[in-house]
Design an enzyme around this catalytic site. Structure first.
Site, PDB file in Angstrom:
ATOM      1  N   CYS A   1      23.126 -38.981 -13.666  1.00 25.99           N
ATOM      2  CA  CYS A   1      23.193 -39.572 -15.002  1.00 25.99           C
ATOM      3  C   CYS A   1      23.774 -40.987 -14.927  1.00 25.99           C
ATOM      4  O   CYS A   1      24.815 -41.203 -14.297  1.00 25.99           O
ATOM      5  CB  CYS A   1      24.059 -38.682 -15.884  1.00 25.99           C
ATOM      6  SG  CYS A   1      24.603 -39.435 -17.417  1.00 25.99           S
ATOM      7  N   GLU A   2      23.114 -41.927 -15.556  1.00 27.71           N
ATOM      8  CA  GLU A   2      23.586 -43.311 -15.505  1.00 27.71           C
ATOM      9  C   GLU A   2      24.822 -43.544 -16.377  1.00 27.71           C
ATOM     10  O   GLU A   2      25.466 -44.574 -16.253  1.00 27.71           O
ATOM     11  CB  GLU A   2      22.475 -44.272 -15.917  1.00 27.71           C
ATOM     12  CG  GLU A   2      22.042 -44.181 -17.365  1.00 27.71           C
ATOM     13  CD  GLU A   2      20.922 -45.152 -17.702  1.00 27.71           C
ATOM     14  OE1 GLU A   2      20.887 -45.621 -18.850  1.00 27.71           O
ATOM     15  OE2 GLU A   2      20.094 -45.444 -16.823  1.00 27.71           O
ATOM     16  N   HIS A   3      25.146 -42.587 -17.233  1.00 27.70           N
ATOM     17  CA  HIS A   3      26.306 -42.755 -18.112  1.00 27.70           C
ATOM     18  C   HIS A   3      27.618 -42.327 -17.447  1.00 27.70           C
ATOM     19  O   HIS A   3      28.656 -42.948 -17.673  1.00 27.70           O
ATOM     20  CB  HIS A   3      26.106 -41.957 -19.407  1.00 27.70           C
ATOM     21  CG  HIS A   3      24.903 -42.387 -20.187  1.00 27.70           C
ATOM     22  ND1 HIS A   3      24.084 -41.513 -20.867  1.00 27.70           N
ATOM     23  CD2 HIS A   3      24.360 -43.623 -20.355  1.00 27.70           C
ATOM     24  CE1 HIS A   3      23.103 -42.175 -21.442  1.00 27.70           C
ATOM     25  NE2 HIS A   3      23.252 -43.447 -21.150  1.00 27.70           N
ATOM     26  N   HIS A   4      27.575 -41.251 -16.658  1.00 35.51           N
ATOM     27  CA  HIS A   4      28.800 -40.753 -16.033  1.00 35.51           C
ATOM     28  C   HIS A   4      28.693 -40.645 -14.514  1.00 35.51           C
ATOM     29  O   HIS A   4      29.665 -40.293 -13.855  1.00 35.51           O
ATOM     30  CB  HIS A   4      29.152 -39.366 -16.605  1.00 35.51           C
ATOM     31  CG  HIS A   4      29.350 -39.357 -18.082  1.00 35.51           C
ATOM     32  ND1 HIS A   4      28.373 -38.952 -18.970  1.00 35.51           N
ATOM     33  CD2 HIS A   4      30.411 -39.726 -18.840  1.00 35.51           C
ATOM     34  CE1 HIS A   4      28.821 -39.066 -20.203  1.00 35.51           C
ATOM     35  NE2 HIS A   4      30.052 -39.528 -20.163  1.00 35.51           N
TER      36      HIS A   4
ATOM     37  N   GLN B   1      17.224 -38.544 -18.420  1.00 37.64           N
ATOM     38  CA  GLN B   1      16.052 -37.672 -18.310  1.00 37.64           C
ATOM     39  C   GLN B   1      14.878 -38.233 -19.097  1.00 37.64           C
ATOM     40  O   GLN B   1      13.725 -38.141 -18.668  1.00 37.64           O
ATOM     41  CB  GLN B   1      16.409 -36.267 -18.800  1.00 37.64           C
ATOM     42  CG  GLN B   1      15.273 -35.260 -18.620  1.00 37.64           C
ATOM     43  CD  GLN B   1      15.702 -33.851 -18.962  1.00 37.64           C
ATOM     44  OE1 GLN B   1      16.874 -33.492 -18.841  1.00 37.64           O
ATOM     45  NE2 GLN B   1      14.768 -33.029 -19.400  1.00 37.64           N
TER      46      GLN B   1
ATOM     47  N   HIS C   1      22.502 -30.688 -17.188  1.00 36.71           N
ATOM     48  CA  HIS C   1      23.272 -31.913 -16.993  1.00 36.71           C
ATOM     49  C   HIS C   1      24.746 -31.586 -16.779  1.00 36.71           C
ATOM     50  O   HIS C   1      25.399 -30.979 -17.634  1.00 36.71           O
ATOM     51  CB  HIS C   1      23.118 -32.832 -18.210  1.00 36.71           C
ATOM     52  CG  HIS C   1      21.732 -33.385 -18.353  1.00 36.71           C
ATOM     53  ND1 HIS C   1      21.445 -34.726 -18.181  1.00 36.71           N
ATOM     54  CD2 HIS C   1      20.552 -32.786 -18.637  1.00 36.71           C
ATOM     55  CE1 HIS C   1      20.149 -34.933 -18.362  1.00 36.71           C
ATOM     56  NE2 HIS C   1      19.584 -33.763 -18.643  1.00 36.71           N
TER      57      HIS C   1
ATOM     58  N   CYS D   1      27.149 -33.549 -16.845  1.00 31.81           N
ATOM     59  CA  CYS D   1      28.042 -34.254 -17.766  1.00 31.81           C
ATOM     60  C   CYS D   1      28.350 -33.389 -18.994  1.00 31.81           C
ATOM     61  O   CYS D   1      29.343 -33.620 -19.684  1.00 31.81           O
ATOM     62  CB  CYS D   1      27.450 -35.600 -18.184  1.00 31.81           C
ATOM     63  SG  CYS D   1      25.833 -35.494 -18.960  1.00 31.81           S
TER      64      CYS D   1
END
Length: 206
Positions: free
Chosen positions: A96-99, A137, A165, A167
């Site tokens: 995941c590019e956020h976490h 995704q 996910h 996250c």
């Protein structure tokens, strides 16, 4: 008077990225270990920065791979076959590019050939190219089908991803066994509901 600080220029997909050296990357890992509250100099962690950097080279190898090259070779002698080609249950692991924590699941890809077919393993390889990048995704779903359309020119294409996910599982709401499903249709699949239903039935998503 302090010098004015210029804002950083945002990185766009077309902008070249200057990669730090391996030593700089390992130093960054040591910083994160210390920030987490541990001692990067203790015996069990001495080689961790080198291991993490090596692992990142594998986990994010997709940045150095070209989806067009993966799909470049097609086969035109298919005995007149022009119906749906489906490869389902392709496993993938992404971050995941956020976490920067993993999400993983399966991809299902179908297309209606126009001028030949591509090797079945190449569709699995295509999924891996995009999975081995920092991702969402939704973006990954779009990237896969766009690459198929751009390189194979099919009469239609369908892509469905289902993933769990970390996250959501490891942090935040800590929701376990929750699957996220994304899909996208183009060409005949976008125009014909029966083709969509056929695809969903074949991948087990009625």
């Amino acid at each position: 008077m302090d010098a004015q600080v210029k804002p950083l220029k945002p990185v766009t997909p077309d902008a070249p990225v200057t990669r730090p050296s391996r030593d700089e990357a390992e130093a960054a890992v040591r910083t994160l270990i210390a920030w987490a509250g541990d001692d990067p100099g203790r015996e069990g962690l001495l080689d961790t920065p080198a291991r993490v950097v090596k692992a990142y080279g594998e986990l994010f190898a997709g940045y150095d791979q070209n989806p067009g090259e993966v799909l470049s070779k097609t086969f035109k002698e298919v005995g007149g076959y022009d119906d749906l080609v489906l490869v389902k249950g392709i496993p993938f692991y992404a971050h995941c590019e956020h976490h920067m924590v993993p999400f993983y699941g399966q991809a299902h890809i179908a297309y209606l050939p126009h001028d030949g077919v591509v090797g079945l393993s190449k569709l699995a390889r295509l999924v891996e190219v995009f999975a081995r990048r920092l991702q969402t995704q939704e973006t990954m779903t779009a990237q896969i089908i766009d690459a198929i359309n751009e390189n194979l020119g099919p009469r239609g294409a369908a892509v469905l991803l289902e993933a769990e996910h970390m996250c959501m599982t490891m942090r935040g709401v800590k929701a376990h066994d929750v699957k996220t499903v994304t899909h996208r249709f183009t060409g005949v699949f976008a125009e014909d509901r029966q083709e969509q239903d056929r695809f969903f039935a074949m991948v087990g998503h009625r």
